[in-house]
Design a protein around this motif. Structure first.
Motif, PDB file in Angstrom:
ATOM      1  N   VAL A   1       0.837  -1.204   0.000  1.00 62.73           N
ATOM      2  CA  VAL A   1       0.000   0.000   0.000  1.00 62.73           C
ATOM      3  C   VAL A   1       0.872   1.253   0.000  1.00 62.73           C
ATOM      4  CG1 VAL A   1      -1.759   1.304   1.251  1.00 62.73           C
ATOM      5  CG2 VAL A   1      -1.927  -1.194   1.098  1.00 62.73           C
TER       6      VAL A   1
ATOM      7  N   TRP B   1       0.660   4.028  -3.030  1.00 61.64           N
ATOM      8  CA  TRP B   1      -0.090   5.224  -2.620  1.00 61.64           C
ATOM      9  C   TRP B   1       0.152   6.369  -3.609  1.00 61.64           C
ATOM     10  CZ3 TRP B   1      -3.733   4.974   0.975  1.00 61.64           C
ATOM     11  CH2 TRP B   1      -4.313   6.169   1.447  1.00 61.64           C
TER      12      TRP B   1
ATOM     13  N   VAL C   1      -8.432  -1.802   7.461  1.00 65.48           N
ATOM     14  CA  VAL C   1      -7.480  -2.906   7.547  1.00 65.48           C
ATOM     15  C   VAL C   1      -8.162  -4.087   8.230  1.00 65.48           C
ATOM     16  CG1 VAL C   1      -5.209  -3.626   8.384  1.00 65.48           C
ATOM     17  CG2 VAL C   1      -5.602  -1.237   7.724  1.00 65.48           C
TER      18      VAL C   1
ATOM     19  N   PHE D   1       0.557   0.360   7.533  1.00 70.42           N
ATOM     20  CA  PHE D   1      -0.204   1.453   6.937  1.00 70.42           C
ATOM     21  C   PHE D   1       0.143   2.807   7.558  1.00 70.42           C
ATOM     22  CE2 PHE D   1      -2.324  -2.535   6.541  1.00 70.42           C
ATOM     23  CZ  PHE D   1      -2.764  -2.554   5.231  1.00 70.42           C
TER      24      PHE D   1
END
Length: 323
Positions: free
Chosen positions: A54, A58, A71, A79
């Motif tokens: 992620v 991004w 999540v 994250f």
């Protein structure tokens, strides 16, 4: 207009995906595909949460970043990268609550296994050896639960129910807590460690907790105590733990999480006496994926209806704050 939702997955898809698709324009992406689909999405469901993909996918343009990331796990450390945490428009939620009772039951099972030496019994059975021996009681034994979130609270309630003497360890000390009785802050931690027969780690992994169980902490533990880790592997300095076990300062450990997963085959922990190893499965029960899917669906409905989301993570701290 329905949200544009990206579901990041690896081996499994959400079991209630038809209902999710009825509420959001949904696309499913692997880690490799995520950079193609994440820019411009309104929301991200990280159904596969043990990923660094992620951060890499991004969007550079904050206007193209999702405004909500959910999540499907209790821990959210992958994250907590600056582009997400520094953007006040991005709400981060997690699966707090789904794992509480399963992990509490697992901890009780581990403590019973250590106290009753079930691994030794099973090894004698495998060898067809008849070896009667005494076991330990768990009633009135002292347990320090390090981590006072919802998982730690569920652990404390269950262990108190079977007659164990429980206290907690957290950032804020308090003398009266409904689940822990006493919560020890940093100033009282060393004394609490010296009194506990079992230390259960249920803390989130944050910069403040990484490596918190190091050689000095292990040395402060009661001689003959046992360590149970159902939090995160990097909470513990594994080499220091190996040393404490090898030197006999600790009687054993039950470990469900590790710094590197899978645990490398060359790790001495595999064959150390008094050590129970499980593959990060403390919270996984027969219907756990269904529970994860229902929690996300509830939050998706809340978002559509403009209601507050459940389990909003404090991005500065890295976990959901009680109250």
């Amino acid at each position: 207009m329905a949200d544009r939702l990206v579901v990041l997955y690896r081996d499994h898809l959400p079991p209630n995906r038809a209902r999710i698709e009825s509420l959001a324009e949904t696309v499913y992406a692997t880690e490799e595909e995520l950079p193609l689909f994440l820019p411009g999405a309104d929301a991200l469901l990280a159904w596969w949460p043990l990923t660094s993909a992620v951060a890499g996918a991004w969007p550079d343009d904050p206007a193209k970043a999702p405004r909500w990331v959910h999540v499907a796990a209790a821990g959210v450390e992958p994250f907590l990268f600056p582009a997400l945490t520094d953007n006040p428009e991005v709400v981060l939620t997690n699966a707090r609550g789904v794992y509480d009772r399963p992990i509490a039951e697992y901890v009780l099972g581990l403590i019973l296994s250590l106290a009753k030496d079930f691994p030794g019994t099973w090894e004698h059975q495998r060898r067809r050896e008849w070896r009667p021996s005494d076991s330990e009681r768990i009633g009135h034994r002292t347990v320090l639960v390090w981590g006072t979130g919802s998982i730690g609270r569920a652990v404390a309630r269950l262990l108190r129910a079977v007659g164990m003497r429980v206290s907690g360890a957290g950032r804020t000390p308090r003398a009266t807590d409904p689940d822990f009785g006493v919560v020890h802050g940093p100033a009282g931690l060393r004394e609490a460690l010296g009194e506990a027969d079992y230390v259960v780690l249920a803390a989130p992994l944050t910069p403040a907790t990484r490596g918190m169980v190091d050689a000095p902490v292990l040395a402060a533990m009661k001689r003959g105590a046992r360590l149970v880790n159902v939090g995160r592997g990097p909470l513990v300095d594994e080499q220091a733990l190996v040393d404490a076990l090898a030197q006999g300062r600790l009687a054993g450990a039950a470990l469900d999480v590790f710094t590197h997963e899978p645990l490398p085959t060359e790790s001495p922990l595999w064959e150390m006496p008094g050590v129970i190893i499980s593959p990060h499965t403390a919270g996984e029960v027969t219907d756990w994926r269904a529970d994860l899917g229902e929690l996300f669906l509830d939050n998706l409905l809340r978002r559509r209806e403009g209601r507050p989301l459940r389990n909003v993570v404090d991005k500065a701290l890295g976990y959901v704050v009680d109250g």
